[in-house]
Design an enzyme around this catalytic site. Structure first.
Site, PDB file in Angstrom:
ATOM      1  NE  ARG A   4       1.305 -11.895  -0.329  1.00  0.00           N
ATOM      2  CZ  ARG A   4       1.322 -11.222  -1.473  1.00  0.00           C
ATOM      3  NH1 ARG A   4       2.091 -10.161  -1.598  1.00  0.00           N
ATOM      4  NH2 ARG A   4       0.576 -11.603  -2.494  1.00  0.00           N
ATOM      5  NE  ARG A  27      18.335  11.362  -2.446  1.00  0.00           N
ATOM      6  CZ  ARG A  27      18.288  12.081  -1.350  1.00  0.00           C
ATOM      7  NH1 ARG A  27      19.052  13.153  -1.244  1.00  0.00           N
ATOM      8  NH2 ARG A  27      17.490  11.767  -0.352  1.00  0.00           N
ATOM      9  CG  HIS A  48      -4.234 -15.215   6.819  1.00  0.00           C
ATOM     10  ND1 HIS A  48      -3.357 -16.279   6.870  1.00  0.00           N
ATOM     11  CD2 HIS A  48      -4.953 -15.369   5.667  1.00  0.00           C
ATOM     12  CE1 HIS A  48      -3.521 -17.039   5.794  1.00  0.00           C
ATOM     13  NE2 HIS A  48      -4.476 -16.514   5.055  1.00  0.00           N
ATOM     14  N   PRO A  74       0.830  -1.214   0.000  1.00  0.00           N
ATOM     15  CG  PRO A  74      -0.825  -1.583   1.605  1.00  0.00           C
ATOM     16  CD  PRO A  74       0.494  -2.113   1.106  1.00  0.00           C
ATOM     17  CD  GLU A  75       2.536   3.170  -4.476  1.00  0.00           C
ATOM     18  OE1 GLU A  75       2.633   4.369  -4.809  1.00  0.00           O
ATOM     19  OE2 GLU A  75       2.659   2.235  -5.285  1.00  0.00           O
TER      20      GLU A  75
END
Length: 291
Positions: free
Chosen positions: A118, A164, A98, A2-3
């Site tokens: 997971r 950068r 889960h 998820p962002e």
């Protein structure tokens, strides 16, 4: 993973359903869910109020306040990982396959459950500190402000980005530079700004960086309005509902489909053991491309 938009959707749900309530009891059903926590999580939570629901980038936290305490000195951090879900459900509802951690409240209402197929996600209690312009949990003090919060400084970002000397997408994924942007929204923002993912950061002008930031904010705001992006059942909000921004994606996951702007087939390129999607015509690969 998820962002920012997906995590923000969950944060808003927690703010509505959990903030202001006091923990009566917590139960850990799988040790990996608290593997980074120091101490006994149920004991650390019992009797403490969850004052609000906060977020920076992809991290969520619930500040914890003891009775008589003016400001929260600690917070419960929740990192969703690849498949973590924070669900608000009836205490009598069936146990999820889960389920890793469950939390009941003194008001006897809906409980909070952490479900993680997971087991890459985790919960932990940590002290609060000042980080990048606002109080945050100590373990994430190094994380940069995200583009939707007031603490984000556009001018500082532009300077640091040009220094950068790397590819623009690699820079966007650097959570110490700008937090909350992942593979999906990086590709979508770069398409909107007509930038190839390997464009060297030092070649970007201030106006182009401003255009890119506007694209990042626009695509994330639109995704928020549609509940985020869900490609499977692993990402859901606190009510178990999926987002539907995947229907609006311009490039991500659309290999060989026509560009929504010019009709050219979308290309897929290997990038950092993942994939990058772009339009060959709208986003030509620069001769001085950086990996």
């Amino acid at each position: 993973m998820p962002e920012l938009p997906e995590v923000e959707v969950v944060r808003r749900g927690l703010e509505s359903w959990v903030a202001g309530r006091t923990v009566a009891a917590a139960e850990v059903l799988h040790p990996r869910a608290v593997r980074r926590n120091v101490g006994d999580l149920p004991a650390q939570l019992k009797g403490r109020a969850l004052t609000s629901a906060e977020r920076r980038g992809k991290y969520l936290w619930l500040p914890l306040r003891d009775a008589g305490e003016e400001e929260p000195g600690e917070a419960l951090i929740a990192h969703l990982g690849m498949s973590g879900q924070l669900l608000v459900v009836d205490p009598l509802s069936p146990i999820e396959k889960h389920l890793r951690v469950r939390m009941g409240f003194t008001d006897g209402g809906l409980e909070l459950r952490f479900v993680d197929q997971r087991t890459f996600g985790h919960l932990l209690v940590a002290p609060m500190t000042l980080g990048r312009g606002r109080p945050v949990p100590e373990p994430i003090a190094h994380i940069a402000a995200d583009p939707l919060e007031e603490a984000f400084d556009d001018d500082e970002f532009a300077v640091r980005l040009r220094l950068r000397r790397t590819g623009i997408k690699r820079a966007l994924l650097d959570q110490s530079l700008i937090s909350g942007v992942g593979n999906i929204y990086a590709d979508e923002a770069l398409w909107r700004a007509r930038l190839h993912w390997a464009r060297p950061t030092e070649t970007l002008t201030r106006p182009k960086i401003a255009e890119l930031l506007a694209a990042v904010r626009a695509v994330m705001t639109e995704a928020l309005g549609q509940g985020g992006t869900s490609f499977d059942s692993l990402y859901v909000n606190v009510n178990g509902e999926s987002g539907y921004f995947d229907r609006s994606l311009a490039v991500y996951g659309r290999r060989d489909e026509p560009c929504r702007r010019c009709g050219t087939p979308i290309r897929r390129e290997a990038f950092m053991n993942r994939s990058s999607y772009s339009c060959p015509k709208c986003q030509p690969r620069p001769r001085n491309a950086r990996p």
